[in-house]
Design a protein around this motif. Structure first.
Motif, PDB file in Angstrom:
ATOM      1  N   ALA A  93     -11.570  -7.424  -2.119  1.00  0.00           N
ATOM      2  CA  ALA A  93     -12.680  -6.459  -2.149  1.00  0.00           C
ATOM      3  C   ALA A  93     -14.009  -7.171  -2.387  1.00  0.00           C
ATOM      4  CB  ALA A  93     -12.433  -5.412  -3.236  1.00  0.00           C
ATOM      5  N   TYR A  96      -8.640  -6.972  -5.839  1.00  0.00           N
ATOM      6  CA  TYR A  96     -10.045  -7.079  -6.251  1.00  0.00           C
ATOM      7  C   TYR A  96     -10.725  -8.291  -5.646  1.00  0.00           C
ATOM      8  CZ  TYR A  96      -8.683  -3.779  -9.964  1.00  0.00           C
ATOM      9  OH  TYR A  96      -8.218  -2.706 -10.673  1.00  0.00           O
ATOM     10  N   CYS A 122       0.831  -1.205   0.000  1.00  0.00           N
ATOM     11  CA  CYS A 122       0.000   0.000   0.000  1.00  0.00           C
ATOM     12  C   CYS A 122       0.871   1.263   0.000  1.00  0.00           C
ATOM     13  CB  CYS A 122      -0.925  -0.001   1.212  1.00  0.00           C
ATOM     14  SG  CYS A 122      -2.050   1.397   1.237  1.00  0.00           S
ATOM     15  N   GLN A 140      -5.832  -2.971  -2.745  1.00  0.00           N
ATOM     16  CA  GLN A 140      -5.810  -2.948  -4.199  1.00  0.00           C
ATOM     17  C   GLN A 140      -6.209  -4.317  -4.766  1.00  0.00           C
ATOM     18  OE1 GLN A 140      -1.882  -2.232  -5.724  1.00  0.00           O
ATOM     19  NE2 GLN A 140      -0.953  -3.779  -4.416  1.00  0.00           N
ATOM     20  N   TYR A 144     -14.957   0.544  -4.192  1.00  0.00           N
ATOM     21  CA  TYR A 144     -15.462  -0.708  -4.757  1.00  0.00           C
ATOM     22  C   TYR A 144     -16.950  -0.794  -4.452  1.00  0.00           C
ATOM     23  CZ  TYR A 144     -10.604  -2.418  -4.954  1.00  0.00           C
ATOM     24  OH  TYR A 144      -9.272  -2.589  -5.199  1.00  0.00           O
ATOM     25  N   HIS A 157     -10.086   1.466  -2.850  1.00  0.00           N
ATOM     26  CA  HIS A 157      -8.817   1.174  -3.507  1.00  0.00           C
ATOM     27  C   HIS A 157      -7.826   2.266  -3.140  1.00  0.00           C
ATOM     28  CE1 HIS A 157      -5.939   0.808  -6.870  1.00  0.00           C
ATOM     29  NE2 HIS A 157      -6.343  -0.443  -6.952  1.00  0.00           N
ATOM     30  N   GLN A 158      -6.556   1.974  -3.194  1.00  0.00           N
ATOM     31  CA  GLN A 158      -5.539   2.965  -2.861  1.00  0.00           C
ATOM     32  C   GLN A 158      -5.526   4.146  -3.828  1.00  0.00           C
ATOM     33  OE1 GLN A 158      -2.451   0.122  -2.902  1.00  0.00           O
ATOM     34  NE2 GLN A 158      -1.823   0.564  -4.990  1.00  0.00           N
TER      35      GLN A 158
END
Length: 146
Positions: free
Chosen positions: A78, A75, A9, A73, A96, A90-91
């Motif tokens: 998420a 998916y 991150c 980040q 999302y 997200h960063q």
């Protein structure tokens, strides 16, 4: 609480700054091979997990609660968290949602297939100061909207 998938991150400092302003706890979840002896403010804790594929993801899923915000980040992570009705950012600052996660997962799958077949794909561009500021603004907006 803000949980952070912290191994790669690039906006940890920004998360800590915003969380401090709003007096929100932060938990960084990272693999032992990313160990740091750095001192963080008292509202920041670190949870280390074994080095293994998706170890940090599984720990985040186990730790997260309904009103938490997760920064990742990943998916796939998420997608799991959205099913738990958690706010996931997200960063880059992109939120999302159920409306965008399927397309993001499909794009990730296509990119993986392209790389497996030998095609080269571009990696993410370096984070600029403008990107960092945009993330901070989106995190503040997300906190205020909760």
């Amino acid at each position: 609480m803000i949980l952070v998938d912290a191994d790669a991150c690039p906006v940890i400092e920004e998360i800590i700054e915003v969380a401090g302003h709003y007096q929100i706890e932060v938990r960084l979840v990272r693999n032992f091979n990313h160990f740091t002896s750095r001192d963080y403010p008292p509202f920041v804790s670190i949870t280390y997990v074994d080095d293994g594929l998706d170890s940090a993801d599984y720990r985040i899923v186990a730790l997260v609660k309904h009103d938490d915000i997760v920064i990742t980040q990943d998916y796939g992570l998420a997608s799991l968290l959205l099913k738990k009705h958690v706010t996931v950012l997200h960063q880059s600052g992109k939120l999302y949602s159920d409306a965008n996660i399927d397309l993001l997962l499909e794009m990730r799958h296509i990119s993986q297939q392209m790389r497996k077949s030998g095609l080269r794909t571009k990696g993410p561009k370096a984070f600029s100061q403008a990107d960092r500021q945009h993330f901070k603004n989106q995190l503040k907006k997300t906190i205020r909207n909760q």
